[in-house]
Design a protein around this motif. Structure first.
Motif, mmCIF file in Angstrom:
data_model
loop_
_atom_site.group_PDB
_atom_site.id
_atom_site.type_symbol
_atom_site.label_atom_id
_atom_site.label_comp_id
_atom_site.label_asym_id
_atom_site.label_seq_id
_atom_site.Cartn_x
_atom_site.Cartn_y
_atom_site.Cartn_z
ATOM 1 N N GLN A 254 -18.967 -1.208 5.112
ATOM 2 C CA GLN A 254 -17.944 -2.025 4.479
ATOM 3 C C GLN A 254 -18.375 -2.383 3.064
ATOM 4 O O GLN A 254 -19.567 -2.550 2.784
ATOM 5 N N VAL A 255 -17.391 -2.503 2.196
ATOM 6 C CA VAL A 255 -17.602 -2.779 0.780
ATOM 7 C C VAL A 255 -16.574 -3.819 0.350
ATOM 8 O O VAL A 255 -15.404 -3.725 0.723
ATOM 9 N N GLU A 256 -17.008 -4.818 -0.409
ATOM 10 C CA GLU A 256 -16.044 -5.767 -0.977
ATOM 11 C C GLU A 256 -15.827 -5.413 -2.439
ATOM 12 O O GLU A 256 -16.785 -5.212 -3.192
ATOM 13 N N GLN A 257 -14.566 -5.319 -2.818
ATOM 14 C CA GLN A 257 -14.219 -5.065 -4.216
ATOM 15 C C GLN A 257 -14.061 -6.413 -4.909
ATOM 16 O O GLN A 257 -13.210 -7.207 -4.530
ATOM 17 N N LEU A 258 -14.902 -6.661 -5.909
ATOM 18 C CA LEU A 258 -14.903 -7.942 -6.609
ATOM 19 C C LEU A 258 -14.268 -7.813 -7.986
ATOM 20 O O LEU A 258 -14.560 -6.873 -8.722
ATOM 21 N N TRP A 259 -13.404 -8.755 -8.315
ATOM 22 C CA TRP A 259 -12.767 -8.799 -9.634
ATOM 23 C C TRP A 259 -13.695 -9.527 -10.589
ATOM 24 O O TRP A 259 -14.267 -10.574 -10.255
ATOM 25 N N LEU A 260 -13.821 -8.975 -11.801
ATOM 26 C CA LEU A 260 -14.778 -9.491 -12.780
ATOM 27 C C LEU A 260 -14.141 -9.611 -14.155
ATOM 28 O O LEU A 260 -13.207 -8.882 -14.492
ATOM 29 N N LEU A 261 -14.704 -10.509 -14.954
ATOM 30 C CA LEU A 261 -14.343 -10.629 -16.365
ATOM 31 C C LEU A 261 -15.578 -10.312 -17.192
ATOM 32 O O LEU A 261 -16.642 -10.913 -16.991
ATOM 33 N N ASP A 262 -15.447 -9.372 -18.119
ATOM 34 C CA ASP A 262 -16.556 -8.976 -18.985
ATOM 35 C C ASP A 262 -16.921 -10.139 -19.899
ATOM 36 O O ASP A 262 -16.061 -10.689 -20.600
ATOM 37 N N GLN A 263 -18.181 -10.530 -19.880
ATOM 38 C CA GLN A 263 -18.656 -11.623 -20.716
ATOM 39 C C GLN A 263 -19.137 -11.136 -22.091
ATOM 40 O O GLN A 263 -19.552 -11.940 -22.914
ATOM 41 N N GLY A 264 -19.115 -9.811 -22.291
ATOM 42 C CA GLY A 264 -19.465 -9.254 -23.587
ATOM 43 C C GLY A 264 -20.948 -9.143 -23.855
ATOM 44 O O GLY A 264 -21.352 -8.735 -24.932
ATOM 45 N N ASN A 265 -21.792 -9.518 -22.941
ATOM 46 C CA ASN A 265 -23.236 -9.464 -23.161
ATOM 47 C C ASN A 265 -23.942 -8.693 -22.045
ATOM 48 O O ASN A 265 -25.106 -8.944 -21.765
ATOM 49 N N GLY A 266 -23.209 -7.793 -21.421
ATOM 50 C CA GLY A 266 -23.775 -7.019 -20.318
ATOM 51 C C GLY A 266 -23.669 -7.713 -18.975
ATOM 52 O O GLY A 266 -24.172 -7.219 -17.973
ATOM 53 N N THR A 267 -23.030 -8.881 -18.972
ATOM 54 C CA THR A 267 -22.811 -9.579 -17.704
ATOM 55 C C THR A 267 -21.316 -9.745 -17.476
ATOM 56 O O THR A 267 -20.508 -9.613 -18.395
ATOM 57 N N TYR A 268 -20.986 -10.080 -16.233
ATOM 58 C CA TYR A 268 -19.594 -10.217 -15.812
ATOM 59 C C TYR A 268 -19.472 -11.474 -14.968
ATOM 60 O O TYR A 268 -20.360 -11.780 -14.167
ATOM 61 N N ALA A 269 -18.370 -12.197 -15.130
ATOM 62 C CA ALA A 269 -18.126 -13.400 -14.339
ATOM 63 C C ALA A 269 -17.164 -13.069 -13.212
ATOM 64 O O ALA A 269 -16.150 -12.378 -13.430
ATOM 65 N N LEU A 270 -17.469 -13.545 -12.014
ATOM 66 C CA LEU A 270 -16.577 -13.319 -10.887
ATOM 67 C C LEU A 270 -15.238 -13.992 -11.154
ATOM 68 O O LEU A 270 -15.187 -15.164 -11.521
ATOM 69 N N ALA A 271 -14.164 -13.235 -10.933
ATOM 70 C CA ALA A 271 -12.808 -13.728 -11.134
ATOM 71 C C ALA A 271 -12.068 -13.824 -9.799
ATOM 72 O O ALA A 271 -10.846 -13.918 -9.767
ATOM 73 N N CYS A 272 -12.825 -13.775 -8.714
ATOM 74 C CA CYS A 272 -12.257 -13.914 -7.383
ATOM 75 C C CYS A 272 -13.228 -14.737 -6.537
ATOM 76 O O CYS A 272 -14.367 -14.962 -6.933
ATOM 77 N N ILE A 273 -12.733 -15.175 -5.392
ATOM 78 C CA ILE A 273 -13.567 -15.939 -4.461
ATOM 79 C C ILE A 273 -13.982 -14.966 -3.365
ATOM 80 O O ILE A 273 -13.135 -14.476 -2.623
ATOM 81 N N PRO A 274 -15.265 -14.644 -3.250
ATOM 82 C CA PRO A 274 -15.699 -13.629 -2.291
ATOM 83 C C PRO A 274 -15.341 -13.978 -0.837
ATOM 84 O O PRO A 274 -15.542 -15.102 -0.400
ATOM 85 N N PHE A 275 -14.808 -12.986 -0.133
ATOM 86 C CA PHE A 275 -14.484 -13.144 1.283
ATOM 87 C C PHE A 275 -15.695 -12.897 2.174
ATOM 88 O O PHE A 275 -15.825 -13.508 3.225
ATOM 89 N N CYS A 276 -16.563 -11.964 1.792
ATOM 90 C CA CYS A 276 -17.628 -11.527 2.702
ATOM 91 C C CYS A 276 -19.023 -11.530 2.093
ATOM 92 O O CYS A 276 -19.989 -11.816 2.793
ATOM 93 N N VAL A 277 -19.145 -11.163 0.834
ATOM 94 C CA VAL A 277 -20.470 -11.064 0.227
ATOM 95 C C VAL A 277 -21.110 -12.447 0.174
ATOM 96 O O VAL A 277 -20.428 -13.451 -0.013
ATOM 97 N N HIS A 278 -22.384 -12.509 0.383
ATOM 98 C CA HIS A 278 -23.108 -13.779 0.389
ATOM 99 C C HIS A 278 -23.720 -14.052 -0.983
ATOM 100 O O HIS A 278 -23.991 -13.143 -1.748
ATOM 101 N N GLY A 279 -23.962 -15.321 -1.271
ATOM 102 C CA GLY A 279 -24.706 -15.716 -2.458
ATOM 103 C C GLY A 279 -23.952 -15.653 -3.762
ATOM 104 O O GLY A 279 -24.554 -15.842 -4.816
ATOM 105 N N LEU A 280 -22.642 -15.427 -3.711
ATOM 106 C CA LEU A 280 -21.843 -15.388 -4.940
ATOM 107 C C LEU A 280 -20.631 -16.297 -4.790
ATOM 108 O O LEU A 280 -20.121 -16.492 -3.683
ATOM 109 N N ALA A 281 -20.163 -16.826 -5.929
ATOM 110 C CA ALA A 281 -18.987 -17.696 -5.954
ATOM 111 C C ALA A 281 -18.226 -17.460 -7.254
ATOM 112 O O ALA A 281 -18.726 -16.807 -8.184
ATOM 113 N N LEU A 282 -17.043 -18.020 -7.325
ATOM 114 C CA LEU A 282 -16.188 -17.911 -8.509
ATOM 115 C C LEU A 282 -16.959 -18.318 -9.766
ATOM 116 O O LEU A 282 -17.672 -19.327 -9.757
#
Length: 171
Positions: A42-70
Motif C-alpha cells: 500500500q502507498v499513500e499519495q500525499l499532496w505537497l506545496l513546494d517551499q522553493g528550497n528543496g523541501t515541501y510542505a504537506l497540503a493534506c492530512i495523512p490517513f495512514c502514514v505515521h509521523g507526519l501532519a499538515l
C-alpha cells in the motif's frame, strides 16, 4: 538521495486524498510507502506545496502514514516520487478515526454526522475517505468535546482511533 522504489508482490493499493485541505493550483503529489506501518503493498499519495528550497510542505492530512501532519516540511527522493524524510515538523498533529464495518448504514451516517458536527464546531480541518477521517489539530488545540465523542465511539466498539505521531515517519 537515490530513487527508492519499493518492491511489491502485487499491484500496490493507493490511499488517495480526494479533497485535500491544502489544495492549491501548484500542488505536487509524492508517495509514502506504508509497508513500514504494517500495510504491505500500500502507498499513500500525499499532496505537497513546494517551499522553493528543496523541501515541501504537506497540503493534506495523512490517513495512514505515521509521523507526519499538515504543514510538516519533508524532502523527496531525487526523482520526486517518494517522501523520504521529515525536515521540520509544523507542530500540527493528525488524529485519525476509522469506523468499524456495519450493514446499518443509517447508524453509520448518524455517527459520522455527529463527529462532522463536532469538527466543524471546533473549527478544525478534516479529510474523509469512506469510514475514515483524518483531523488536523493545530498546535495547542485540544477540542475536548470532539475527543470525548470519539472516545464514546471507541468505547462502544464502533470505531478505532490513533494519533499519527505515535510512531516516527519511516521514509
Amino acid at each position: 538521495m537515490a530513487s527508492r522504489e519499493p518492491a511489491y508482490e502485487r499491484q500496490p493499493v493507493f490511499v488517495t486524498h480526494q479533497d485535500p485541505v491544502g489544495r492549491a493550483e501548484q500542488n505536487q503529489i509524492a508517495q509514502a510507502d506504508l509497508a513500514p506501518y504494517g500495510m504491505a503493498d500500500q502507498v499513500e499519495q500525499l499532496w505537497l506545496l513546494d517551499q522553493g528550497n528543496g523541501t515541501y510542505a504537506l497540503a493534506c492530512i495523512p490517513f495512514c502514514v505515521h509521523g507526519l501532519a499538515l504543514h510538516d516540511r519533508v524532502r523527496l527522493s531525487d526523482d520526486g516520487r517518494w517522501v523520504t524524510g521529515l525536515v521540520e515538523p509544523s507542530g500540527h498533529r493528525a488524529l485519525r478515526m476509522l469506523w468499524t464495518p456495519t450493514t446499518d448504514h443509517a447508524q453509520l451516517t448518524h455517527r459520522t454526522a455527529r463527529v462532522k458536527t463536532e469538527i466543524a464546531t471546533a473549527g478544525l480541518l478534516s479529510e474523509w475517505r469512506g469510514r475514515h477521517v483524518a483531523i488536523d489539530l493545530p498546535p495547542a488545540i485540544r477540542p475536548q468535546p470532539l475527543l470525548a465523542l470519539m472516545a464514546q465511539e471507541v468505547d462502544a466498539g464502533q470505531a478505532s482511533w490513533k494519533w499519527a505521531d505515535t510512531e516516527p515517519f519511516a521514509g
